[in-house]
Design a protein around this motif. Sequence first.
Motif, PDB file in Angstrom:
ATOM      1  N   ALA A 233       0.843  -1.193   0.000  1.00 28.59           N
ATOM      2  CA  ALA A 233       0.000   0.000   0.000  1.00 28.59           C
ATOM      3  C   ALA A 233       0.880   1.245   0.000  1.00 28.59           C
ATOM      4  O   ALA A 233       2.038   1.187   0.432  1.00 28.59           O
ATOM      5  N   PRO A 234       0.362   2.365  -0.477  1.00 30.62           N
ATOM      6  CA  PRO A 234       1.153   3.597  -0.505  1.00 30.62           C
ATOM      7  C   PRO A 234       1.694   3.950   0.865  1.00 30.62           C
ATOM      8  O   PRO A 234       0.960   3.967   1.862  1.00 30.62           O
ATOM      9  N   GLY A 235       2.992   4.187   0.935  1.00 29.67           N
ATOM     10  CA  GLY A 235       3.620   4.582   2.186  1.00 29.67           C
ATOM     11  C   GLY A 235       3.855   3.454   3.168  1.00 29.67           C
ATOM     12  O   GLY A 235       4.297   3.700   4.293  1.00 29.67           O
ATOM     13  N   LYS A 236       3.573   2.225   2.753  1.00 31.45           N
ATOM     14  CA  LYS A 236       3.748   1.078   3.650  1.00 31.45           C
ATOM     15  C   LYS A 236       4.697   0.063   3.033  1.00 31.45           C
ATOM     16  O   LYS A 236       4.917   0.038   1.824  1.00 31.45           O
ATOM     17  N   GLN A 237       5.227  -0.794   3.899  1.00 32.68           N
ATOM     18  CA  GLN A 237       6.105  -1.847   3.418  1.00 32.68           C
ATOM     19  C   GLN A 237       5.288  -2.969   2.784  1.00 32.68           C
ATOM     20  O   GLN A 237       4.120  -3.188   3.122  1.00 32.68           O
ATOM     21  N   ARG A 238       5.936  -3.668   1.858  1.00 38.43           N
ATOM     22  CA  ARG A 238       5.301  -4.826   1.252  1.00 38.43           C
ATOM     23  C   ARG A 238       5.076  -5.885   2.334  1.00 38.43           C
ATOM     24  O   ARG A 238       5.970  -6.166   3.140  1.00 38.43           O
ATOM     25  N   GLU A 239       3.892  -6.482   2.339  1.00 42.44           N
ATOM     26  CA  GLU A 239       3.563  -7.476   3.365  1.00 42.44           C
ATOM     27  C   GLU A 239       3.008  -8.737   2.733  1.00 42.44           C
ATOM     28  O   GLU A 239       2.377  -8.699   1.668  1.00 42.44           O
ATOM     29  N   LEU A 240       3.243  -9.840   3.425  1.00 47.57           N
ATOM     30  CA  LEU A 240       2.710 -11.124   2.970  1.00 47.57           C
ATOM     31  C   LEU A 240       1.207 -11.154   3.197  1.00 47.57           C
ATOM     32  O   LEU A 240       0.726 -10.764   4.267  1.00 47.57           O
ATOM     33  N   VAL A 241       0.491 -11.629   2.206  1.00 47.63           N
ATOM     34  CA  VAL A 241      -0.960 -11.767   2.317  1.00 47.63           C
ATOM     35  C   VAL A 241      -1.330 -13.240   2.522  1.00 47.63           C
ATOM     36  O   VAL A 241      -2.033 -13.581   3.466  1.00 47.63           O
ATOM     37  N   ALA A 242      -0.846 -14.099   1.633  1.00 45.68           N
ATOM     38  CA  ALA A 242      -1.168 -15.519   1.718  1.00 45.68           C
ATOM     39  C   ALA A 242      -0.166 -16.306   0.886  1.00 45.68           C
ATOM     40  O   ALA A 242       0.361 -15.796  -0.102  1.00 45.68           O
ATOM     41  N   SER A 243       0.074 -17.547   1.304  1.00 45.21           N
ATOM     42  CA  SER A 243       0.974 -18.406   0.556  1.00 45.21           C
ATOM     43  C   SER A 243       0.430 -19.818   0.516  1.00 45.21           C
ATOM     44  O   SER A 243      -0.378 -20.219   1.366  1.00 45.21           O
TER      45      SER A 243
ATOM     46  N   PHE B 224      -9.965 -14.034   2.772  1.00 50.77           N
ATOM     47  CA  PHE B 224      -9.227 -14.373   1.556  1.00 50.77           C
ATOM     48  C   PHE B 224      -8.948 -15.876   1.542  1.00 50.77           C
ATOM     49  O   PHE B 224      -8.720 -16.493   2.587  1.00 50.77           O
ATOM     50  N   THR B 225      -8.932 -16.438   0.343  1.00 51.45           N
ATOM     51  CA  THR B 225      -8.616 -17.850   0.168  1.00 51.45           C
ATOM     52  C   THR B 225      -7.635 -18.001  -0.984  1.00 51.45           C
ATOM     53  O   THR B 225      -7.912 -17.533  -2.091  1.00 51.45           O
ATOM     54  N   ILE B 226      -6.508 -18.664  -0.706  1.00 48.02           N
ATOM     55  CA  ILE B 226      -5.527 -18.935  -1.749  1.00 48.02           C
ATOM     56  C   ILE B 226      -5.701 -20.374  -2.221  1.00 48.02           C
ATOM     57  O   ILE B 226      -5.954 -21.273  -1.417  1.00 48.02           O
ATOM     58  N   SER B 227      -5.590 -20.572  -3.518  1.00 46.49           N
ATOM     59  CA  SER B 227      -5.731 -21.916  -4.070  1.00 46.49           C
ATOM     60  C   SER B 227      -4.836 -22.038  -5.297  1.00 46.49           C
ATOM     61  O   SER B 227      -4.342 -21.034  -5.811  1.00 46.49           O
ATOM     62  N   ARG B 228      -4.660 -23.263  -5.755  1.00 49.55           N
ATOM     63  CA  ARG B 228      -3.783 -23.459  -6.910  1.00 49.55           C
ATOM     64  C   ARG B 228      -4.352 -24.504  -7.842  1.00 49.55           C
ATOM     65  O   ARG B 228      -5.077 -25.405  -7.414  1.00 49.55           O
ATOM     66  N   VAL B 229      -4.005 -24.373  -9.105  1.00 49.85           N
ATOM     67  CA  VAL B 229      -4.264 -25.401 -10.093  1.00 49.85           C
ATOM     68  C   VAL B 229      -2.892 -25.834 -10.583  1.00 49.85           C
ATOM     69  O   VAL B 229      -2.277 -25.162 -11.422  1.00 49.85           O
ATOM     70  N   GLU B 230      -2.419 -26.924 -10.015  1.00 46.16           N
ATOM     71  CA  GLU B 230      -1.025 -27.334 -10.245  1.00 46.16           C
ATOM     72  C   GLU B 230      -0.748 -27.560 -11.724  1.00 46.16           C
ATOM     73  O   GLU B 230       0.285 -27.146 -12.248  1.00 46.16           O
ATOM     74  N   ALA B 231      -1.666 -28.203 -12.405  1.00 48.59           N
ATOM     75  CA  ALA B 231      -1.446 -28.538 -13.810  1.00 48.59           C
ATOM     76  C   ALA B 231      -1.324 -27.300 -14.685  1.00 48.59           C
ATOM     77  O   ALA B 231      -0.746 -27.363 -15.773  1.00 48.59           O
ATOM     78  N   GLU B 232      -1.878 -26.187 -14.217  1.00 52.08           N
ATOM     79  CA  GLU B 232      -1.845 -24.951 -14.994  1.00 52.08           C
ATOM     80  C   GLU B 232      -0.815 -23.980 -14.448  1.00 52.08           C
ATOM     81  O   GLU B 232      -0.707 -22.858 -14.941  1.00 52.08           O
ATOM     82  N   ASN B 233      -0.066 -24.380 -13.410  1.00 52.95           N
ATOM     83  CA  ASN B 233       0.926 -23.495 -12.778  1.00 52.95           C
ATOM     84  C   ASN B 233       0.310 -22.161 -12.396  1.00 52.95           C
ATOM     85  O   ASN B 233       0.914 -21.093 -12.589  1.00 52.95           O
ATOM     86  N   THR B 234      -0.890 -22.236 -11.863  1.00 50.77           N
ATOM     87  CA  THR B 234      -1.657 -21.039 -11.543  1.00 50.77           C
ATOM     88  C   THR B 234      -2.059 -21.046 -10.077  1.00 50.77           C
ATOM     89  O   THR B 234      -2.461 -22.076  -9.550  1.00 50.77           O
ATOM     90  N   VAL B 235      -1.957 -19.889  -9.454  1.00 49.73           N
ATOM     91  CA  VAL B 235      -2.454 -19.710  -8.105  1.00 49.73           C
ATOM     92  C   VAL B 235      -3.456 -18.565  -8.125  1.00 49.73           C
ATOM     93  O   VAL B 235      -3.289 -17.597  -8.877  1.00 49.73           O
ATOM     94  N   SER B 236      -4.500 -18.704  -7.346  1.00 44.15           N
ATOM     95  CA  SER B 236      -5.536 -17.676  -7.283  1.00 44.15           C
ATOM     96  C   SER B 236      -5.708 -17.184  -5.854  1.00 44.15           C
ATOM     97  O   SER B 236      -5.405 -17.898  -4.900  1.00 44.15           O
ATOM     98  N   LEU B 237      -6.189 -15.969  -5.741  1.00 45.09           N
ATOM     99  CA  LEU B 237      -6.501 -15.387  -4.441  1.00 45.09           C
ATOM    100  C   LEU B 237      -7.925 -14.852  -4.515  1.00 45.09           C
ATOM    101  O   LEU B 237      -8.177 -13.848  -5.193  1.00 45.09           O
ATOM    102  N   GLN B 238      -8.831 -15.537  -3.857  1.00 46.11           N
ATOM    103  CA  GLN B 238     -10.211 -15.091  -3.778  1.00 46.11           C
ATOM    104  C   GLN B 238     -10.339 -14.158  -2.587  1.00 46.11           C
ATOM    105  O   GLN B 238     -10.059 -14.555  -1.457  1.00 46.11           O
ATOM    106  N   MET B 239     -10.743 -12.937  -2.867  1.00 38.79           N
ATOM    107  CA  MET B 239     -10.818 -11.913  -1.826  1.00 38.79           C
ATOM    108  C   MET B 239     -12.280 -11.506  -1.634  1.00 38.79           C
ATOM    109  O   MET B 239     -12.896 -10.963  -2.548  1.00 38.79           O
TER     110      MET B 239
END
Length: 118
Positions: free
Chosen positions: A39-49, A66-81
């Motif tokens: 965020a502006p004026g703030k340090q980068r922070e971890l959200v989810a892994s 928030f929910t993090i998920s992955r589709v391994e076969a597609e090398n894709t990760v999603s973040l549902q917020m």
Amino acid sequence: VQLVESGGGLVQPGGSLRLSCTASGFFSGINRMTWYREAPGKQRELVASITYGGSTNYADSVKGRFTISRVEAENTVSLQMNSLKPEDTAVYYCNGNIRKGSYEYSYWGQGTQVTVSS
């Protein structure tokens, strides 16, 4: 190796967005994918892994929303917020710990803007 994010935008408080990050290029596998935000004026922070084995970790500020998920076969990760708040406004970055042979490398996406405002 490239990480490409998508899905950012403007949403009203209480709304939802889904971010995606896809890894492309030549590599053996992905050990961990992580979403960070800055965020502006703030340090980068971890959200989810999420690890190769599917273990997840969340910042306290987003747990239950928030929910993090992955589709391994597609090398894709999603973040549902869900239930987004103005304080979630930030540039969201995808980071990948990616294997090439016996070595692990860290790669970053270009970032995607998320703005929560009425």
